[in-house]
Design a protein around this motif. Structure first.
Motif, PDB file in Angstrom:
ATOM      1  N   LEU A 175      -5.582   3.556   4.421  1.00 21.89           N
ATOM      2  CA  LEU A 175      -4.288   3.075   4.866  1.00 21.89           C
ATOM      3  C   LEU A 175      -4.169   3.115   6.377  1.00 21.89           C
ATOM      4  CD1 LEU A 175      -1.365   2.177   4.079  1.00 21.89           C
ATOM      5  CD2 LEU A 175      -0.753   4.618   4.134  1.00 21.89           C
ATOM      6  N   THR A 223       2.154  -2.014   7.015  1.00 27.14           N
ATOM      7  CA  THR A 223       1.043  -1.332   6.362  1.00 27.14           C
ATOM      8  C   THR A 223      -0.098  -2.317   6.111  1.00 27.14           C
ATOM      9  OG1 THR A 223       1.766  -1.811   4.091  1.00 27.14           O
ATOM     10  CG2 THR A 223       2.634   0.192   5.124  1.00 27.14           C
ATOM     11  N   LEU A 276      -4.431  -2.095   4.287  1.00 26.25           N
ATOM     12  CA  LEU A 276      -5.597  -1.325   3.881  1.00 26.25           C
ATOM     13  C   LEU A 276      -6.806  -1.856   4.627  1.00 26.25           C
ATOM     14  CD1 LEU A 276      -5.214  -0.959  -0.002  1.00 26.25           C
ATOM     15  CD2 LEU A 276      -4.702   0.748   1.757  1.00 26.25           C
ATOM     16  N   PRO A 301       0.795  -1.227   0.000  1.00 24.15           N
ATOM     17  CA  PRO A 301       0.000   0.000   0.000  1.00 24.15           C
ATOM     18  C   PRO A 301       0.829   1.279   0.000  1.00 24.15           C
ATOM     19  CG  PRO A 301      -0.947  -1.606   1.502  1.00 24.15           C
ATOM     20  CD  PRO A 301       0.379  -2.147   1.079  1.00 24.15           C
ATOM     21  N   ALA A 302       2.013   1.242   0.631  1.00 21.98           N
ATOM     22  CA  ALA A 302       2.884   2.412   0.667  1.00 21.98           C
ATOM     23  C   ALA A 302       4.280   2.013   0.202  1.00 21.98           C
ATOM     24  CB  ALA A 302       2.944   3.008   2.076  1.00 21.98           C
TER      25      ALA A 302
END
Length: 249
Positions: free
Chosen positions: A77, A69, A71, A17-18
């Motif tokens: 996030l 991380t 979601l 996600p990041a």
């Protein structure tokens, strides 16, 4: 038609996600024509300079892959630094936790407004590079690396694949490096192997469960021209699950 014999099965699926932060292991992923759903929506930046995280190049970012991380079901996030709980991001509280962990002011920012929460009014940041839709890695190549560097941890997390294919080792070979130009069917997903994945200094950085290890990259440079795994473009998008078979087309 696809070859009758399966060449391997999916053993792991990941999305990130990041960028540069730890990935999120999944039982299934949705692969679109341009990217994996939920993949690389956010970046981490130095809040003073706006510089995006570069763990492969600067020691100040080396702890970034230890930040977890995920979601949420609402596609928002959440991040967690070691020893801390899950925090919504982007946000002041998560930025404070990350900054304290890294030792300087840092901030999570979305790449696109559409990926942020509806009430997000903060700055965006630019993606560091244009990503290829899918990164695929086989356990056969990990086994080859382990043979060359037995004291090292040939953990998939070093290499940040989307798809890990479980297949028998091929003596003396990193097999998927030789698949460039071929088409693969994985369940209903159809891919073209576009190029080998050239590795960088990120692969040697410590993560949860294994230490820093320059020998990982040194052996890939020496024995496979810097490469491990392959990038793929998407010919037919599909949802895929762990256990799906991979065949050549």
């Amino acid at each position: 038609m696809a070859d009758a014999a399966a060449r391997g099965t999916i053993s792991q699926l990941w999305r990130y996600p990041a960028s540069s932060l730890a990935g999120e292991r999944q039982h299934a992923i949705e692969v679109g024509s341009r990217t994996v759903d939920g993949d690389r929506l956010f970046g981490l930046v130095d809040a003073t300079s706006g510089e995006i995280a570069r763990p492969d190049r600067e020691a100040k970012w080396h702890k970034v892959p230890l930040i977890r991380t995920r979601l949420s079901n609402a596609r928002e996030l959440e991040v967690a630094v070691p020893g801390g709980g899950w925090l919504a991001a982007p946000g002041a509280e998560s930025d404070r936790a990350i900054s304290a962990f890294l030792g300087f002011a840092a901030s999570i920012r979305p790449f696109r407004q559409d990926d942020a929460a509806p009430d997000y009014a903060g700055p965006l940041t630019a993606e560091r590079y244009v990503k290829t839709p899918i990164h695929l890695l086989t356990t056969a190549s990990l086994a080859r690396l382990k043979t060359l560097h037995p004291e090292g941890a040939a953990d998939p997390r070093r290499f940040r694949p989307n798809i890990v294919i479980d297949m028998a080792p091929v003596e003396g070979s990193f097999p998927e490096t030789e698949w460039v130009g071929r088409k693969l069917a994985i369940g209903d997903l159809l891919l073209t192997v576009s190029e080998p994945c050239r590795r960088c200094g990120f692969t040697i950085i410590a993560q949860d469960g294994f230490d820093a290890d320059p020998g990982i990259l040194r052996n890939l440079v020496r024995h496979n021209a810097h490469n491990l795994g392959v990038y793929c473009t998407v010919d037919r998008p599909a949802r895929i699950e762990v256990g799906a078979t991979m065949r050549f087309v």
